[in-house]
Design an enzyme around this catalytic site. Structure first.
Site, PDB file in Angstrom:
ATOM      1  N   HIS A 211      -3.178   6.483   6.663  1.00  0.00           N
ATOM      2  CA  HIS A 211      -2.406   5.496   5.720  1.00  0.00           C
ATOM      3  C   HIS A 211      -1.252   6.393   5.007  1.00  0.00           C
ATOM      4  O   HIS A 211      -0.674   5.549   4.319  1.00  0.00           O
ATOM      5  CB  HIS A 211      -3.560   5.239   4.975  1.00  0.00           C
TER       6      HIS A 211
HETATM    7  C1  UD1 Z   1      -3.373   4.750  -2.703  1.00  0.00           C
HETATM    8  C2  UD1 Z   1      -2.902   6.267  -3.306  1.00  0.00           C
HETATM    9  C3  UD1 Z   1      -3.198   7.349  -2.215  1.00  0.00           C
HETATM   10  C4  UD1 Z   1      -4.644   7.290  -1.795  1.00  0.00           C
HETATM   11  C5  UD1 Z   1      -4.897   5.891  -1.179  1.00  0.00           C
HETATM   12  C6  UD1 Z   1      -6.439   5.609  -0.764  1.00  0.00           C
HETATM   13  C7  UD1 Z   1      -1.002   6.510  -4.749  1.00  0.00           C
HETATM   14  C8  UD1 Z   1       0.290   6.762  -5.053  1.00  0.00           C
HETATM   15  N1  UD1 Z   1      -1.648   6.431  -3.567  1.00  0.00           N
HETATM   16  O1  UD1 Z   1      -2.499   4.534  -1.595  1.00  0.00           O
HETATM   17  O2  UD1 Z   1      -3.143   8.668  -2.924  1.00  0.00           O
HETATM   18  O3  UD1 Z   1      -4.865   8.117  -0.753  1.00  0.00           O
HETATM   19  O4  UD1 Z   1      -4.627   4.907  -2.137  1.00  0.00           O
HETATM   20  O5  UD1 Z   1      -6.549   4.343  -0.079  1.00  0.00           O
HETATM   21  O6  UD1 Z   1      -1.725   6.023  -5.693  1.00  0.00           O
HETATM   22  N2  UD1 Z   1      -3.412  -3.269  -0.339  1.00  0.00           N
HETATM   23  C9  UD1 Z   1      -4.152  -4.137  -0.016  1.00  0.00           C
HETATM   24  N3  UD1 Z   1      -5.296  -4.345  -0.646  1.00  0.00           N
HETATM   25  C10 UD1 Z   1      -5.792  -3.262  -1.362  1.00  0.00           C
HETATM   26  C11 UD1 Z   1      -4.827  -2.358  -1.656  1.00  0.00           C
HETATM   27  C12 UD1 Z   1      -3.702  -2.063  -1.173  1.00  0.00           C
HETATM   28  O7  UD1 Z   1      -3.770  -5.059   0.804  1.00  0.00           O
HETATM   29  O8  UD1 Z   1      -6.823  -3.410  -1.811  1.00  0.00           O
HETATM   30  C13 UD1 Z   1      -1.986  -3.000   0.607  1.00  0.00           C
HETATM   31  C14 UD1 Z   1      -0.873  -3.640  -0.214  1.00  0.00           C
HETATM   32  O9  UD1 Z   1       0.084  -4.168   0.577  1.00  0.00           O
HETATM   33  C15 UD1 Z   1      -0.270  -2.253  -0.586  1.00  0.00           C
HETATM   34  C16 UD1 Z   1      -0.561  -1.018   0.006  1.00  0.00           C
HETATM   35  O10 UD1 Z   1      -1.727  -1.431   0.756  1.00  0.00           O
HETATM   36  O11 UD1 Z   1       1.267  -2.467  -1.152  1.00  0.00           O
HETATM   37  C17 UD1 Z   1      -0.545   0.080  -0.367  1.00  0.00           C
HETATM   38  O12 UD1 Z   1      -1.458   0.230  -1.497  1.00  0.00           O
HETATM   39  P1  UD1 Z   1      -1.199   1.367  -2.825  1.00  0.00           P
HETATM   40  O13 UD1 Z   1      -2.357   1.274  -3.751  1.00  0.00           O
HETATM   41  O14 UD1 Z   1       0.257   1.286  -3.247  1.00  0.00           O
HETATM   42  O15 UD1 Z   1      -1.237   2.906  -1.891  1.00  0.00           O
HETATM   43  P2  UD1 Z   1      -2.040   3.351  -0.975  1.00  0.00           P
HETATM   44  O16 UD1 Z   1      -1.412   3.636   0.391  1.00  0.00           O
HETATM   45  O17 UD1 Z   1      -3.574   2.539  -0.695  1.00  0.00           O
END
Ligand code: UD1
Length: 367
Positions: A211
């Site tokens: 991811h």
């Molecule tokens: C975040 C953390 C990362 C951790 C990871 C574990 C930061 C900078 N990054 O990354 O360190 O390893 O979590 O999972 O805080 N999304 C959904 N549903 C959710 C959550 C996210 O659809 O419940 C999608 C959205 O499109 C979002 C993308 O995933 O834009 C990324 O989510 P985000 O929380 O920004 O970062 P992660 O890649 O999950």
């Protein structure tokens, strides 16, 4: 008790999936101190049921007292939203200490709010460094550790990094790994059910997670990784629970999986199912931080698709190998593991299931 007869109040803040397994053992350990009260804030950084709710249930975390319902957005937007919404809670609640976890945007946002309001902050999993400032998490770690009042480190390298950055030694406490506390606590509840449902034989499959922006946000890189996984899957079935960020990229770029019976894409799994698969995998291919630690504890070979790690002890002591960007290296190391010549490893000191208890003791003494 505080001087005014009120209970000492600790506020925990979590937001993203890896935070949940770190907060659970600390909350459990603090619950044994009658002079303390505690509440939990969920920022809502992760909000899908299979990224959040299921973990609360399986880890025995109480329902959050406050949910900031922030959701997804750019880093600046997300961090700012968490800060604005969390500030209101802190002003209303006036905790004696706020505990933040790991290195996600929720961690740094909450720490900044508290530092500005003069509320003491404890950082659980302090001191880890990849020395790669292109990683958003590295920025979050550096800032959080500079402004926290109590720094709880999982391993000696964390202490060394903090001392090197000028953090006062009396703030630093080597307590061990809280993620391993949760693993030790829940291991008896783990079984082979998920593996059986997927019709997999023990040690006859690889477990894959990806991811990190560096792997999945670059089309060419991600396509090359998928091609290599397809090659590996000719000898070893690969099971790949897909993170929402990764799923979004797959769809956006319409990347094809040549044979989904060999490279099997799944929805994100709950903690117990994932651990069940990890425990019985022949090897794990990942870019996660926590999984590098969990595989080291379980003695499962781990091939990490990153150039660096903030958890070098998993390489020095454990089963982790950094394969960097070289996908041929990934194939070769996979083959070595299948040939029985893969790396073996041990368990780092203080990864014993008691880190949460050590944190609780230090918190009580501090307050
Ligand atoms: C975040 C953390 C990362 C951790 C990871 C574990 C930061 C900078 N990054 O990354 O360190 O390893 O979590 O999972 O805080 N999304 C959904 N549903 C959710 C959550 C996210 O659809 O419940 C999608 C959205 O499109 C979002 C993308 O995933 O834009 C990324 O989510 P985000 O929380 O920004 O970062 P992660 O890649 O999950």
């Amino acid at each position: 008790m505080a001087d005014n007869g009120k209970k000492i109040y600790v506020l925990h803040i979590v937001g993203a999936r890896p935070n949940f397994m770190k907060a659970a053992p600390v909350m459990r350990a603090l619950a044994r101190y009658p002079e303390l009260s505690q509440k939990l804030v969920h920022t809502g950084q992760h909000y899908d049921a299979n990224m959040s709710e299921i973990f609360f249930r399986q880890l025995g975390l109480p329902a959050p007292d406050f949910n900031l319902e922030v959701g997804s957005g750019s880093h600046a937007w997300q961090t700012a939203q968490i800060m604005m919404r969390f500030e209101e809670i802190v002003l209303q609640e006036r905790p004696n200490l706020v505990l933040v976890y790991g290195d996600v945007n929720s961690t740094v946002a909450a720490a900044l709010v508290c530092a500005k309001l003069g509320i003491p902050v404890g950082h659980v999993e302090a001191g880890l460094r990849s020395f790669d400032r292109t990683m958003p998490e590295e920025i979050n770690r550096l800032i959080t550790d500079q402004i926290a009042d109590l720094l709880f480190t999982p391993s000696q390298d964390g202490n060394d990094n903090l001392i090197g950055e000028g953090v006062a030694p009396e703030k630093i406490h080597l307590v061990g790994n809280v993620m391993i506390d949760t693993l030790v606590h829940l291991l008896p509840s783990v079984n082979g059910r998920c593996r059986q449902e997927l019709h997999l034989e023990p040690k006859k499959f690889a477990l894959v997670t990806l991811h990190r922006p560096s792997n999945v946000d670059d089309r060419e890189r991600f396509a090359a990784i998928l091609k290599t996984l397809d090659t590996i899957s000719r000898n070893l079935t690969c099971v790949f629970p897909v993170h929402p960020r990764t799923r979004a990229r797959l769809q956006e770029w319409d990347l094809a999986i040549p044979d989904e019976s060999r490279l099997r894409l799944l929805e994100p799994l709950g903690y117990l199912d994932f651990l069940g698969l990890m425990q019985e995998a022949a090897l794990v291919i990942t870019d996660s931080g926590g999984i590098q630690e969990e595989t080291t504890f379980l003695g499962i070979p781990c091939l990490t698709l990153r150039k660096n790690t903030e958890r070098p002890i998993t390489v020095g002591v454990g089963t982790n190998i950094l394969v960097g960007e070289d996908l041929e290296h990934l194939e070769n190391e996979t083959q070595a593991i299948l040939n029985g010549t893969g790396k073996t490893g041990g368990v780092p000191p203080l990864w014993d299931g008691k880190a949460g208890e050590r944190i609780a003791e230090i918190v009580c003494e501090y307050l």
